[in-house]
Design an enzyme around this catalytic site. Structure first.
Site, short mmCIF file in Angstrom:
data_model
loop_
_atom_site.label_atom_id
_atom_site.label_comp_id
_atom_site.label_asym_id
_atom_site.label_seq_id
_atom_site.Cartn_x
_atom_site.Cartn_y
_atom_site.Cartn_z
N ASN A 292 -7.61 -10.96 -8.94
CA ASN A 292 -8.26 -9.81 -8.36
C ASN A 292 -8.24 -8.83 -9.03
OD1 ASN A 292 -8.84 -7.75 -6.69
ND2 ASN A 292 -7.24 -8.01 -5.28
N ARG B 221 -11.23 -12.93 -6.31
CA ARG B 221 -11.75 -12.22 -5.43
C ARG B 221 -13.00 -11.56 -5.74
NH1 ARG B 221 -9.41 -6.38 -3.47
NH2 ARG B 221 -10.78 -6.42 -1.49
N HIS C 22 -12.57 -7.12 3.99
CA HIS C 22 -11.23 -7.80 4.26
C HIS C 22 -11.71 -9.22 4.95
CE1 HIS C 22 -9.52 -3.66 4.78
NE2 HIS C 22 -9.07 -4.13 3.81
N GLY D 175 -4.05 -1.84 6.62
CA GLY D 175 -3.28 -1.19 5.48
C GLY D 175 -3.49 -0.04 5.09
N GLY E 23 -6.37 0.59 3.28
CA GLY E 23 -7.87 0.25 4.01
C GLY E 23 -7.56 -0.39 5.12
N ARG F 1 -9.29 7.49 3.88
CA ARG F 1 -10.83 7.55 4.23
C ARG F 1 -10.90 7.99 5.65
NH1 ARG F 1 -11.13 1.60 2.72
NH2 ARG F 1 -11.16 1.59 0.43
N LEU G 79 0.56 -1.81 7.20
CA LEU G 79 0.93 -1.26 8.54
C LEU G 79 1.04 -2.15 9.72
CD1 LEU G 79 0.95 1.79 9.71
CD2 LEU G 79 -1.27 1.56 9.53
N GLY G 80 0.16 -3.00 9.72
CA GLY G 80 -0.17 -3.97 11.16
C GLY G 80 1.32 -4.75 10.97
N GLU H 179 -4.02 -13.07 1.43
CA GLU H 179 -5.31 -13.44 0.83
C GLU H 179 -5.28 -13.99 -0.45
OE1 GLU H 179 -5.42 -9.19 1.31
OE2 GLU H 179 -7.63 -9.28 1.70
P1 ADP Z 1 -3.72 -2.03 0.76
O1 ADP Z 1 -4.97 -1.75 1.58
O2 ADP Z 1 -3.63 -1.02 -0.33
O3 ADP Z 1 -3.58 -3.60 0.38
P2 ADP Z 1 -1.16 -2.46 2.43
O4 ADP Z 1 -1.68 -3.80 3.32
O5 ADP Z 1 -0.35 -3.10 1.10
O6 ADP Z 1 -2.45 -1.57 1.89
O7 ADP Z 1 -0.68 -1.39 3.22
C1 ADP Z 1 0.02 -0.13 2.62
C2 ADP Z 1 0.37 0.52 3.83
O8 ADP Z 1 1.15 0.03 4.79
C3 ADP Z 1 1.20 1.80 3.55
O9 ADP Z 1 0.37 2.84 3.13
C4 ADP Z 1 1.77 2.10 4.64
O10 ADP Z 1 0.95 3.16 5.41
C5 ADP Z 1 1.95 0.95 5.50
N1 ADP Z 1 3.35 0.43 5.48
C6 ADP Z 1 3.73 -0.44 4.61
N2 ADP Z 1 5.20 -0.38 4.99
C7 ADP Z 1 5.48 0.13 6.08
C8 ADP Z 1 6.57 0.54 6.98
N3 ADP Z 1 7.62 -0.30 6.96
N4 ADP Z 1 6.50 1.19 7.92
C9 ADP Z 1 5.22 1.79 8.10
N5 ADP Z 1 4.22 1.60 7.53
C10 ADP Z 1 4.41 0.93 6.33
#
Ligand code: ADP
Length: 395
Positions: free
Chosen positions: A7, A90, A179, A209, A211, A240, A331-332, A383
């Site tokens: 990637n 990717r 995505h 995430g 994004g 964003r 985040l999810g 991914e």
């Molecule tokens: P990217 O889009 O860069 O691949 P990720 O999927 O790795 O991002 O998600 C990163 C984001 O996930 C972080 O900026 C944060 O907001 C959120 N995150 C990660 N771990 C936690 C956690 N334990 N609790 C809440 N939010 C989290």
């Protein structure tokens, strides 16, 4: 079979070497600061992370360093490059040309180049990675896996914008969505876990995430998604803005004498929960600030959740129902408070959250109660594994 998944960004290169039989990563790593000074972080499975501070003046040198790390006597995981059977790349934007992954040929490279206009920051970097691998390992088959491909099944009513048709005819301005590899992977898992029949299923995937995007997946196909021509549209994200009144651009430009480039930087890099809160793009920082009484941080969190809930509602309308809703990405997968807040808007769907299940982290979990009318799930995305699977399937 061993597949190297690459990637490539403009100054970075993430990689994983995946064993396709066990579907495990043998090593993962990241080249950073390519063209500046350079650093390679390499972690063999079950081993310690190794940091190699050799200069990385360009992507070819970066790839060579990755291959040296993979075959190194101490921290390597293979004894020779001949063990690498294929490379999966990717690629961010496949425009309307690519509705699925493809084996990379000269024609494919040309067609990806033709999509550069649509993703000027990403596609050229992806191509640099492809060309670097080709010149170093000319005999190894390579596959391009596109972020946009999964969404090529969207119907016109989902992908056309309300602007003069000539912009679609002349420049292919339309919704593409991103995505896609993650939305495809997670929706398939959601169908498997819940025992749905793919040809008769309605799934909403929330990839949240840094994004963030949401996709409506009907009968296994993407029928609508929140990101658009670019990843700026849709949900509020880390930095964003997501959806807004387009007239705001002109308003700020006039008030503050800013160029369109300045405005785009604001919307891409200084907005989202970061700009709203003035605290951070990371939800862990937002939660901490909010617990300490920072009202803007609390507002940013609520506005984010509200927007997710509104999109879910619109996709229930688009599909005339929903069987399962899946949360994924940083985040999810990790933020139970965010999931609880989003689900608090969804009582009308007969959704009930199981608090105990919702507190589990890092693994596939059904977080709705047994009698919830719609299943809600957490499904970690992968991914790289999805790219490796596509690569193996094509070669
Ligand atoms: P990217 O889009 O860069 O691949 P990720 O999927 O790795 O991002 O998600 C990163 C984001 O996930 C972080 O900026 C944060 O907001 C959120 N995150 C990660 N771990 C936690 C956690 N334990 N609790 C809440 N939010 C989290």
């Amino acid at each position: 079979m061993k597949v190297l998944v690459v990637n490539c960004g403009s100054s970075s290169l993430k990689y994983q070497l995946i064993d396709s039989e066990s579907e495990q990563a043998l090593a993962v790593g990241l080249c950073e600061r390519i063209g500046i000074d350079g650093r390679l972080n390499h972690t063999p499975a079950g081993g310690e992370k190794v940091v190699i501070d050799d200069p990385l003046p360009n992507h070819e040198v970066a790839i060579q360093s990755v291959l040296a790390a993979l075959t190194d006597k101490q921290h390597g995981v293979i004894s020779s490059l001949e063990e690498i059977n294929a490379i999966g790349h990717r690629v961010v934007h496949g425009g309307e040309k690519f509705a699925s992954s493809v084996v990379i040929t000269d024609e494919v490279i040309k067609a990806i180049e033709e999509c550069n206009d649509l993703a000027p920051l990403h596609n050229p970097a992806n191509l640099i990675g492809i060309n670097a691998c080709r010149s170093i390992m000319p005999g190894v088959p390579m596959v391009a896996v596109f972020d946009t491909a999964f969404h090529q099944t969207m119907p016109k009513e989902a992908y056309l914008y309300g602007i003069p048709h000539e912009y679609y005819d002349n420049y292919k301005i339309r919704r593409y969505g991103f995505h896609g590899t993650s939305h495809s992977f997670v929706s398939k898992r959601a169908i498997d876990i819940t025992g749905l029949e793919e040809k008769n299923s309605k799934v909403i995937v929330c990839h949240l995430g840094n994004g963030a995007s949401i996709t409506a997946v009907k009968n296994g196909e993407s029928v609508d998604t929140s990101m658009g021509l670019t990843p700026l549209e849709g949900l509020i994200m880390g930095t964003r803005s997501g959806d807004l009144d387009p007239a705001i651009l002109e308003f700020i430009a006039h008030k503050e004498n800013k160029s369109i480039d300045d405005i785009m930087t604001i919307l891409n890099k200084k907005s989202g929960v970061y700009g709203m809160s003035g605290v951070s793009s990371d939800f862990r920082d937002l939660e901490k600030a909010s617990n300490e009484g920072n009202e803007r941080a609390a507002d940013a969190f609520r506005v984010f959740c509200y927007r997710v809930a509104k999109y879910i509602g619109s996709y229930v309308a688009a599909m005339n129902g929903v069987d399962a809703i899946a949360f994924t990405a940083g985040l999810g997968e990790n933020d139970k408070n965010m999931r609880r807040n989003v689900c608090s808007y969804l009582g009308y769907l007969g959704i009930a959250l199981d608090e105990e299940q919702n507190a589990i982290r890092g693994k596939e979990t059904v977080i709705s109660t047994k009698d919830s009318k719609v299943k809600v799930l957490v499904i970690p995305t992968n991914e790289e594994l999805a790219i490796a699977r596509e690569t193996v399937a094509l070669i």
